[in-house]
Structures are given as C-alpha cells and as structure tokens.
Design an enzyme around this catalytic site. Structure first.
Site, PDB file in Angstrom:
ATOM      1  N   GLU A   1       0.800  -1.226   0.000  1.00  0.00           N
ATOM      2  CA  GLU A   1       0.000   0.000   0.000  1.00  0.00           C
ATOM      3  C   GLU A   1       0.836   1.280   0.000  1.00  0.00           C
ATOM      4  O   GLU A   1       0.696   2.143   0.869  1.00  0.00           O
ATOM      5  CB  GLU A   1      -0.962  -0.007   1.191  1.00  0.00           C
ATOM      6  CG  GLU A   1      -1.934  -1.176   1.153  1.00  0.00           C
ATOM      7  CD  GLU A   1      -2.867  -1.213   2.358  1.00  0.00           C
ATOM      8  OE1 GLU A   1      -2.806  -0.293   3.192  1.00  0.00           O
ATOM      9  OE2 GLU A   1      -3.650  -2.175   2.474  1.00  0.00           O
TER      10      GLU A   1
ATOM     11  N   GLU B   1      -6.735 -10.460  -1.334  1.00  0.00           N
ATOM     12  CA  GLU B   1      -7.910 -10.432  -0.461  1.00  0.00           C
ATOM     13  C   GLU B   1      -9.117 -10.300  -1.370  1.00  0.00           C
ATOM     14  O   GLU B   1      -9.047  -9.645  -2.407  1.00  0.00           O
ATOM     15  CB  GLU B   1      -7.848  -9.260   0.524  1.00  0.00           C
ATOM     16  CG  GLU B   1      -6.654  -9.313   1.466  1.00  0.00           C
ATOM     17  CD  GLU B   1      -6.625  -8.143   2.439  1.00  0.00           C
ATOM     18  OE1 GLU B   1      -7.699  -7.808   3.001  1.00  0.00           O
ATOM     19  OE2 GLU B   1      -5.545  -7.575   2.646  1.00  0.00           O
TER      20      GLU B   1
END
Length: 326
Positions: free
Chosen positions: A171, A280
């Site tokens: 991220e 995810e």
C-alpha cells in the site's frame, strides 16, 4: 489485518450459503462446502487454475487458529493476518519476535500448504523507532538501514521452504485522484522518497534469491490508481529492480463493482510480465460503509453477492495464465 468487524463476520457467516448458490446457478466450477464431500476440497477444485488462499490470525492465548484443521485444509495457501508484519516481528530495533509467524509457517507445513509472507514494509505497521528515525538528521540513511536489517533478518529467518513469496511493500500508492500524486505520504516516504520501496525489493532479493517478490495494494481495479502502480513498476523494471508479481486486495461492493474494469486490470498487468494474485477478496452487501449491521442476509442480497463472486472468479480463471492465487 485487524480483528473482524461485525460486517466482516456477516460476510464470513454466509460464505457457505453463497457457495451453494454459486453451484446451483452454475456460475463457477463446483466447489465443495466443508463436510459436504470429503473427497475434494476447495483448493483441489481449483488445482488446474491457481492456489486458493485464506488469511488467518493466531489466537495468541491458545497458540492456535480460531478454526479447525478441516476448515483450514480447504485451502492450500495461508496468509498471516498480522503475525509476520514489522510491528509484530521487530517492534524494537534488533529484538525479533517470530513465535507467532513461526506458528503460522509450521501449521501450514503440517497441512501441506504454503505461506504468503505479508508484509515486510507497510506504512501502517512501521515501528515507532523507524518513525522517530524518519524525523532525525540523516533520516534517509537511518530509515533505509532499518528497512535493510529488518528485511534481511525476517526473510532469512522464514526461508523459502514453506514461505514462497513476500509482499515486500504494501500500500505505497496514493489514493488521490491526481494522477501526478503517485505515492502515499508517510514517514517512510517523507524520509527516503520512492527509494524506500525500491531498496526494499533489492534487499529482499539479496536476502533470498529463490523467493517471489510482490507489490501489494488495494483499488488497483480503479484506472487512476492502477496507472500509478504501473508507472512505479515500469520504473523499477527500467532500473533493474527485482519484482515478480503484483497483488490486488479486493474489497468490493456488489452495488457498484465494474467487472469490465476488473478484467482490464489483468490485461494491463499482463503487459508488465508479472504474476498477479487477488490477495484479499470480499464483496460487501452494504450500501455504504456507515450502514448498521443487518439482522439477516436476504435471499436477494445473497444471490447478488453470489453472482458477484462468481463473475470475479470466472474472470480470474480466464486469466489463469498470469493469476497464481486468489
């Protein structure tokens, strides 16, 4: 990954029902609900396509997963929710606490599974001592040294017998709609610029040349953010910085998901010559993040969620030449 919210608990609670709907609708290839057919697991049903993974946290008091082996064995890859992140493994400089991560790896090994290492460098799991170094004199050198020592020790400790890849950096791309604002502002970036990302990948390759190195982020299905990630990766490739794959954290909503844009994401990543994983995957049934908990999941919402999962898995199967895990 933090403890489950009420919303996430609802999503987990209806997985079996969703799966049944997917099978009945013929949307995805048949998969096996736990205890329904012990001859084939979920991961076995997808063995010709890609690995099927699960993210789990360790119950620290009991040193166990909060699920039994029969559930866990439906998958063939485990990602530790928090246990292998920087704050959990080296919260004080030079003091390594690998017990929880070791449990994940040994449990996976005992079940014949592999482990995705998650994550070596992440702005939200940066220890306080690194944040402090980022504001001191000679900040860049200090922060890069912190990153180097952490990566070398952690990657070396876990090896590559069971841990087959690492999310080296997690991220790092900005969520801004401004296409020129590429990186997410954080102490690591403030101190070292993009070198905190680039050097991390170099250190990881040096620590273990036989492990896959991933960049992992969310919302890469959205064009602006994806373009930023692609620009970063192309720069890395032009500089000879090692990277093997890219992970998309798929936190989606059944009400506004653009399946064609999701499909274009794979087309764009294929041009980079990288593996792709959906690290995810969840589909919210709520109209907004502020919604209160539903008392029950209606048949209508369950079917919409089932169809969304089915379409995403179909697109992943169509791109199984580059998709190596979901």
């Amino acid at each position: 990954m933090m403890a489950l919210t009420k919303k996430k608990k609802i999503i987990i609670a209806v997985i079996a029902a969703v799966t049944a709907l997917l099978i009945a609708a013929g949307i995805i290839i048949p998969i096996v609900i736990i205890n329904a057919n012990k001859e084939k697991t979920l991961s076995e049903a997808y063995k010709d396509y890609f690995r099927i993974g699960v993210a789990l946290d360790v119950d620290q008091g009991l040193m166990s997963f909060p699920y039994d082996d029969e559930f866990v064995s439906q998958f063939n890859s485990i990602t530790a929710g928090n246990e292998m992140k920087w704050k959990y493994t080296e919260n004080s400089k030079g003091e390594y606490t690998y017990e929880l991560g070791d449990f994940v790896v040994e449990k996976a090994k005992s079940l014949g599974m592999v482990v995705r290492g998650h994550a070596l460098v992440w702005r939200d799991s940066t220890p306080d001592y690194v944040v402090r170094h980022s504001t001191e004199d000679n900040a860049k050198a200090k922060v890069l040294d912190d990153i180097r020592s952490h990566i070398f020790n952690t990657v070396t400790h876990f090896g590559n017998e069971t841990v087959y890849c690492w999310d080296v950096v997690n991220e790092a791309i900005s969520d801004s709609s401004n296409p020129d604002e590429i990186y997410y502002p954080c102490p690591l970036y403030n101190a070292a610029g993009e070198d905190y990302i680039f050097e991390a990948f170099k250190y990881a390759r040096q620590a273990n040349p036989n492990i896959k190195l991933y960049y992992n982020d969310y919302n890469l299905n959205q064009p602006v953010k994806r373009a930023k990630a692609i620009a970063m990766i192309k720069k890395m490739q032009s500089l000879g910085i090692p990277i093997d794959g890219i992970g998309e954290q798929g936190h989606y909503n059944i009400r506004n998901f653009d399946f064609e844009e999701f499909r274009r994401m794979f087309d764009d990543f294929r041009q980079l010559g990288l593996d792709v994983q959906i690290t995810e995957l969840d589909f919210s049934v709520y109209e907004s993040d502020g919604d209160s908990q539903y008392d029950y999941l209606s048949d209508e919402l369950a079917l919409l969620q089932a169809e969304a999962y089915g379409k995403v898995m179909q697109i992943c199967r169509e791109n199984s030449d580059i998709v190596t895990g979901v």
